[in-house]
Design a protein around this motif. Sequence first.
Motif, mmCIF file in Angstrom:
data_model
loop_
_atom_site.group_PDB
_atom_site.id
_atom_site.type_symbol
_atom_site.label_atom_id
_atom_site.label_comp_id
_atom_site.label_asym_id
_atom_site.label_seq_id
_atom_site.Cartn_x
_atom_site.Cartn_y
_atom_site.Cartn_z
ATOM 1 N N HIS A 5 0.853 -1.200 0.000
ATOM 2 C CA HIS A 5 0.000 0.000 0.000
ATOM 3 C C HIS A 5 0.883 1.243 0.000
ATOM 4 O O HIS A 5 1.357 1.684 1.048
ATOM 5 C CB HIS A 5 -0.910 -0.041 1.238
ATOM 6 N N HIS A 7 1.583 5.189 -2.010
ATOM 7 C CA HIS A 7 1.133 6.264 -2.910
ATOM 8 C C HIS A 7 2.319 7.102 -3.368
ATOM 9 O O HIS A 7 3.063 7.623 -2.530
ATOM 10 C CB HIS A 7 0.142 7.172 -2.187
ATOM 11 N N HIS A 37 -4.429 6.401 -5.488
ATOM 12 C CA HIS A 37 -5.848 6.650 -5.164
ATOM 13 C C HIS A 37 -6.717 6.773 -6.410
ATOM 14 O O HIS A 37 -6.418 7.567 -7.304
ATOM 15 C CB HIS A 37 -5.987 7.993 -4.433
ATOM 16 N N GLU A 72 -5.759 1.766 -5.257
ATOM 17 C CA GLU A 72 -6.638 1.793 -4.084
ATOM 18 C C GLU A 72 -7.922 2.480 -4.517
ATOM 19 O O GLU A 72 -7.944 3.688 -4.762
ATOM 20 C CB GLU A 72 -6.001 2.566 -2.922
ATOM 21 N N ASP A 218 0.676 2.274 3.685
ATOM 22 C CA ASP A 218 -0.033 3.473 3.235
ATOM 23 C C ASP A 218 0.935 4.651 3.172
ATOM 24 O O ASP A 218 0.589 5.782 3.501
ATOM 25 C CB ASP A 218 -1.195 3.794 4.189
ATOM 26 N N HIS A 220 2.998 7.706 2.039
ATOM 27 C CA HIS A 220 2.888 8.818 1.101
ATOM 28 C C HIS A 220 4.243 9.518 0.976
ATOM 29 O O HIS A 220 4.372 10.531 0.317
ATOM 30 C CB HIS A 220 1.823 9.816 1.567
#
Length: 257
Positions: A5, A7, A37, A72, A218, A220
Amino acid sequence: MFDTHIHTKISSDSKMEIEDAIKCAKSRNISMIITEHMDLKFPKEGLFCFDAAQYFEEYDKYRGEDLLLGVEIGMKKDCIQESKKVAKNNPFDYIIGSVHLVNNLDIYYEEYYKGKNKREAYEKYFMSMLESIKTYDFIDSMGHIDYISRYAKYEDKEIYYEEYSDIIDEILKVLINTDKCMELNTRRLNDENAVKNIIPIYKRFRELGGQNITIGSDAHNTLSIGSNFNAAKDIAKLCDLKIVYFKERKKEYEKDQ
Ligand SMILES: [Zn+2]
Ligand SMILES: [Zn+2]
């Protein structure tokens, strides 16, 4: 081990360059699935969506054993068919399904919590999750069940399984019956209290027949890639769950459990 996961700058809320991510992941001995996303019909038009063709064109050269390309998808009821089309028409390795908006309100912001006590806000969140996973049957894993605990505007943001056990059980059963994984999002696992309160949910998942989880930070930014993975592995072991990742939409077991 895969961080499933992540981004990069293709996501509206990340500035991370993929080459920086690659460098960093390598140094930590982590493989990655990029999951940008795709929240179709996001209330602020154009945000949190990307051009899939361009994504594959730009990132194809990085794709390989240690870097897979996923997405995602933000699950809500007004874009099921459109999201399904995106999932079907693109060669993603992996699809996370996540709830970021409830009744079209972003749970990141205060507005969602206005006039709701914690119970109401959390119940609506779980109801929306339940409704979504019944219809988004084309995802591989459900993202961050504890997402609301990051941003809720209450002093105690934790999800206590016993307080929402009826609805959480329903969610877990749908995931199990449709052979979906559950993600263990590592974002909050540096917090002992978060770990303590997430464990009963994953134990229950196992108890009801669930077997597999995906693990994702997740991230970033580069700092977060692979963060708290040891805590996640401990939780998986404790709950007797196997860690998997997806390649070409097929489940693969991590060797390093
Ligand atoms: Zn998310
Ligand atoms: Zn995410």
